[in-house]
Design a protein around this motif. Structure first.
Motif, PDB file in Angstrom:
ATOM      1  N   PRO A  58      -4.375   2.198 -14.947  1.00  0.00           N
ATOM      2  CA  PRO A  58      -5.319   1.325 -14.235  1.00  0.00           C
ATOM      3  C   PRO A  58      -4.777  -0.073 -13.987  1.00  0.00           C
ATOM      4  O   PRO A  58      -5.204  -0.745 -13.041  1.00  0.00           O
ATOM      5  CB  PRO A  58      -6.534   1.297 -15.171  1.00  0.00           C
ATOM      6  N   ASP A  59      -3.834  -0.521 -14.820  1.00  0.00           N
ATOM      7  CA  ASP A  59      -3.252  -1.850 -14.658  1.00  0.00           C
ATOM      8  C   ASP A  59      -2.388  -1.969 -13.407  1.00  0.00           C
ATOM      9  O   ASP A  59      -2.148  -3.071 -12.910  1.00  0.00           O
ATOM     10  CB  ASP A  59      -2.387  -2.182 -15.875  1.00  0.00           C
ATOM     11  N   LEU A  60      -1.961  -0.831 -12.892  1.00  0.00           N
ATOM     12  CA  LEU A  60      -1.017  -0.812 -11.778  1.00  0.00           C
ATOM     13  C   LEU A  60      -1.707  -0.829 -10.416  1.00  0.00           C
ATOM     14  O   LEU A  60      -1.116  -1.234  -9.419  1.00  0.00           O
ATOM     15  CB  LEU A  60      -0.138   0.435 -11.888  1.00  0.00           C
ATOM     16  N   VAL A  61      -2.971  -0.392 -10.384  1.00  0.00           N
ATOM     17  CA  VAL A  61      -3.657  -0.143  -9.106  1.00  0.00           C
ATOM     18  C   VAL A  61      -4.774  -1.160  -8.884  1.00  0.00           C
ATOM     19  O   VAL A  61      -5.721  -1.236  -9.672  1.00  0.00           O
ATOM     20  CB  VAL A  61      -4.234   1.285  -9.064  1.00  0.00           C
ATOM     21  N   GLN A  62      -4.677  -1.911  -7.806  1.00  0.00           N
ATOM     22  CA  GLN A  62      -5.691  -2.912  -7.497  1.00  0.00           C
ATOM     23  C   GLN A  62      -6.891  -2.314  -6.773  1.00  0.00           C
ATOM     24  O   GLN A  62      -8.044  -2.640  -7.079  1.00  0.00           O
ATOM     25  CB  GLN A  62      -5.093  -4.019  -6.631  1.00  0.00           C
ATOM     26  N   ILE A  94       0.853  -1.184   0.000  1.00  0.00           N
ATOM     27  CA  ILE A  94       0.000   0.000   0.000  1.00  0.00           C
ATOM     28  C   ILE A  94       0.888   1.232   0.000  1.00  0.00           C
ATOM     29  O   ILE A  94       1.822   1.335   0.786  1.00  0.00           O
ATOM     30  CB  ILE A  94      -0.921   0.045   1.238  1.00  0.00           C
ATOM     31  N   ILE A  95       0.574   2.180  -0.871  1.00  0.00           N
ATOM     32  CA  ILE A  95       1.282   3.455  -0.902  1.00  0.00           C
ATOM     33  C   ILE A  95       0.365   4.526  -0.324  1.00  0.00           C
ATOM     34  O   ILE A  95      -0.788   4.665  -0.749  1.00  0.00           O
ATOM     35  CB  ILE A  95       1.721   3.817  -2.329  1.00  0.00           C
ATOM     36  N   LEU A 124      -6.458   9.073  -7.680  1.00  0.00           N
ATOM     37  CA  LEU A 124      -7.383   8.908  -8.799  1.00  0.00           C
ATOM     38  C   LEU A 124      -6.699   9.219 -10.131  1.00  0.00           C
ATOM     39  O   LEU A 124      -6.926   8.538 -11.133  1.00  0.00           O
ATOM     40  CB  LEU A 124      -8.611   9.798  -8.607  1.00  0.00           C
ATOM     41  N   GLN A 125      -5.864  10.254 -10.139  1.00  0.00           N
ATOM     42  CA  GLN A 125      -5.106  10.581 -11.347  1.00  0.00           C
ATOM     43  C   GLN A 125      -4.224   9.395 -11.739  1.00  0.00           C
ATOM     44  O   GLN A 125      -4.130   9.034 -12.924  1.00  0.00           O
ATOM     45  CB  GLN A 125      -4.236  11.814 -11.101  1.00  0.00           C
ATOM     46  N   LEU A 126      -3.583   8.790 -10.752  1.00  0.00           N
ATOM     47  CA  LEU A 126      -2.692   7.664 -11.017  1.00  0.00           C
ATOM     48  C   LEU A 126      -3.465   6.485 -11.601  1.00  0.00           C
ATOM     49  O   LEU A 126      -3.029   5.867 -12.583  1.00  0.00           O
ATOM     50  CB  LEU A 126      -1.992   7.271  -9.713  1.00  0.00           C
ATOM     51  N   ALA A 127      -4.621   6.188 -11.024  1.00  0.00           N
ATOM     52  CA  ALA A 127      -5.439   5.083 -11.525  1.00  0.00           C
ATOM     53  C   ALA A 127      -5.982   5.386 -12.909  1.00  0.00           C
ATOM     54  O   ALA A 127      -6.171   4.468 -13.728  1.00  0.00           O
ATOM     55  CB  ALA A 127      -6.595   4.819 -10.559  1.00  0.00           C
ATOM     56  N   ASN A 128      -6.223   6.649 -13.193  1.00  0.00           N
ATOM     57  CA  ASN A 128      -6.709   7.047 -14.518  1.00  0.00           C
ATOM     58  C   ASN A 128      -5.625   6.845 -15.579  1.00  0.00           C
ATOM     59  O   ASN A 128      -5.915   6.466 -16.712  1.00  0.00           O
ATOM     60  CB  ASN A 128      -7.145   8.512 -14.483  1.00  0.00           C
ATOM     61  N   GLU A 187       7.645   2.004 -10.304  1.00  0.00           N
ATOM     62  CA  GLU A 187       8.376   1.171 -11.271  1.00  0.00           C
ATOM     63  C   GLU A 187       9.839   1.013 -10.868  1.00  0.00           C
ATOM     64  O   GLU A 187      10.435  -0.056 -11.055  1.00  0.00           O
ATOM     65  CB  GLU A 187       8.252   1.784 -12.659  1.00  0.00           C
ATOM     66  N   ALA A 188      10.419   2.068 -10.304  1.00  0.00           N
ATOM     67  CA  ALA A 188      11.817   1.999  -9.859  1.00  0.00           C
ATOM     68  C   ALA A 188      11.989   0.970  -8.749  1.00  0.00           C
ATOM     69  O   ALA A 188      13.068   0.372  -8.605  1.00  0.00           O
ATOM     70  CB  ALA A 188      12.278   3.372  -9.381  1.00  0.00           C
ATOM     71  N   LYS A 189      10.938   0.737  -7.987  1.00  0.00           N
ATOM     72  CA  LYS A 189      10.983  -0.237  -6.896  1.00  0.00           C
ATOM     73  C   LYS A 189      10.566  -1.635  -7.367  1.00  0.00           C
ATOM     74  O   LYS A 189      10.475  -2.570  -6.562  1.00  0.00           O
ATOM     75  CB  LYS A 189      10.081   0.217  -5.747  1.00  0.00           C
ATOM     76  N   GLY A 190      10.279  -1.763  -8.665  1.00  0.00           N
ATOM     77  CA  GLY A 190       9.957  -3.068  -9.221  1.00  0.00           C
ATOM     78  C   GLY A 190       8.580  -3.581  -8.850  1.00  0.00           C
ATOM     79  O   GLY A 190       8.321  -4.793  -8.930  1.00  0.00           O
ATOM     80  N   LEU A 191       7.678  -2.687  -8.463  1.00  0.00           N
ATOM     81  CA  LEU A 191       6.324  -3.089  -8.082  1.00  0.00           C
ATOM     82  C   LEU A 191       5.415  -3.103  -9.308  1.00  0.00           C
ATOM     83  O   LEU A 191       5.442  -2.188 -10.125  1.00  0.00           O
ATOM     84  CB  LEU A 191       5.766  -2.131  -7.030  1.00  0.00           C
ATOM     85  N   GLN A 192       4.603  -4.131  -9.408  1.00  0.00           N
ATOM     86  CA  GLN A 192       3.716  -4.264 -10.571  1.00  0.00           C
ATOM     87  C   GLN A 192       2.248  -4.154 -10.205  1.00  0.00           C
ATOM     88  O   GLN A 192       1.390  -4.023 -11.078  1.00  0.00           O
ATOM     89  CB  GLN A 192       3.974  -5.600 -11.273  1.00  0.00           C
ATOM     90  N   SER A 193       1.961  -4.190  -8.924  1.00  0.00           N
ATOM     91  CA  SER A 193       0.573  -4.110  -8.471  1.00  0.00           C
ATOM     92  C   SER A 193       0.559  -3.530  -7.067  1.00  0.00           C
ATOM     93  O   SER A 193       1.188  -4.075  -6.157  1.00  0.00           O
ATOM     94  CB  SER A 193      -0.076  -5.494  -8.479  1.00  0.00           C
ATOM     95  N   ILE A 194      -0.159  -2.426  -6.891  1.00  0.00           N
ATOM     96  CA  ILE A 194      -0.178  -1.769  -5.585  1.00  0.00           C
ATOM     97  C   ILE A 194      -1.603  -1.326  -5.251  1.00  0.00           C
ATOM     98  O   ILE A 194      -2.501  -1.319  -6.096  1.00  0.00           O
ATOM     99  CB  ILE A 194       0.777  -0.550  -5.546  1.00  0.00           C
TER     100      ILE A 194
END
Length: 275
Positions: free
Chosen positions: A114-118, A28-29, A107-111, A87-94
């Motif tokens: 969307p593939d990155l945010v569960q 979780i971020i 919300l901006q990030l998910a927009n 991405e620098a931390k190698g995370l693919q799903s957060i």
């Protein structure tokens, strides 16, 4: 114990603290609000670290992150910088927890990705705010504008602002005062960056943008929120296709500090239901 560090993404340094409990746990971020920092999550973090890997971020230009005048401080660009950090931390799903302004950046990030945010948890998230007037943006280019920003914040006063964001005034103590004041006592860079932020601010995500975000969202709101009123929460819950709204009584804007245990309970139930 937190691992503290700075990651340079593009032309900005981003300060983070990483709390790792188990490699198999969800990450979780935590994204804080305007004029704040990761400090605002200090009471919530201990409730989360037993079940999740936690990364707190100081959003530029706040906290210990960079305050360069050359950075673009739009919410969209800040979200893109957080994506680079992920991405620098190698995370693919957060998962994201965003308080106030941090909710809008989530919300901006998910927009954008969307593939990155569960999942997203929005704590009294800002929303539907317009850009600043053209006249104010024009003034932001003047050398003395940062002095005006500094004067405005000093005039509004720390104590007055803290009383505005919490429902229970007894929560305000010297530790809270010092924690929220400290980033603004370390030079003029923060005020120059805030002037640039005025210039870079764009309109928040519109209804048609929000309706495209299908990421499961939990909205938690304080009924007595004087900064981002409950009507904003209800509107976001209506416009986001996959959202639920929880309302906490006798609670103001600063949810992570006012009701950390209760907020954690809803967060954990939300993650279990959606897993």
């Amino acid at each position: 114990m937190a691992i503290k560090g700075i990651e340079t993404v593009g032309n900005i340094d981003i300060y983070f603290e990483q709390y790792r409990s188990n490699s198999s746990h969800q990450t979780i971020i935590l994204l804080h609000g305007f004029l704040s920092s990761s400090f605002s999550y200090r009471k919530l973090i201990p409730y989360l670290t037993s079940d999740f890997n936690i990364i707190t971020v100081d959003l530029p230009p706040f906290g210990q992150s960079g305050k360069t005048y050359r950075y673009t401080y739009s919410f969209e660009n800040i979200a893109r910088s957080i994506i680079e950090l992920i991405e620098a931390k190698g995370l693919q799903s957060i998962c994201l927890i965003g308080h106030s302004m941090g909710g809008q950046i989530a919300l901006q990030l998910a927009n954008i990705r969307p593939d990155l945010v569960q999942r997203i948890v929005l704590l009294c998230s800002s929303g539907y705010l317009p850009s600043f007037p053209r006249k104010m943006k024009a003034l932001s280019y003047l050398p003395f504008f940062s002095l005006g920003v500094r004067h405005y914040l000093a005039k509004s006063g720390l104590e007055k602002n803290l009383k505005k964001v919490v429902y229970n005034q007894e929560l305000i103590d010297d530790a809270m005062r010092q924690g929220y004041l400290q980033p603004f006592t370390e030079g003029r860079q923060i005020f120059r960056a805030l002037g640039r932020m005025v210039r870079d601010k764009r309109v928040d995500l519109l209804k048609e943008d929000l309706q495209k975000i299908h990421t499961p969202c939990l909205l938690i709101w304080g009924r007595e929120d004087k900064v981002v009123p409950l009507k904003i929460g209800k509107r976001l819950a209506s416009d986001l296709p996959n959202a639920n709204l929880v309302i906490l009584n006798d609670t103001g804007h600063l949810l992570p500090e006012e009701k950390p245990a209760e907020v954690t309970s809803y967060i954990k139930n939300f993650f279990i239901e959606k897993s």
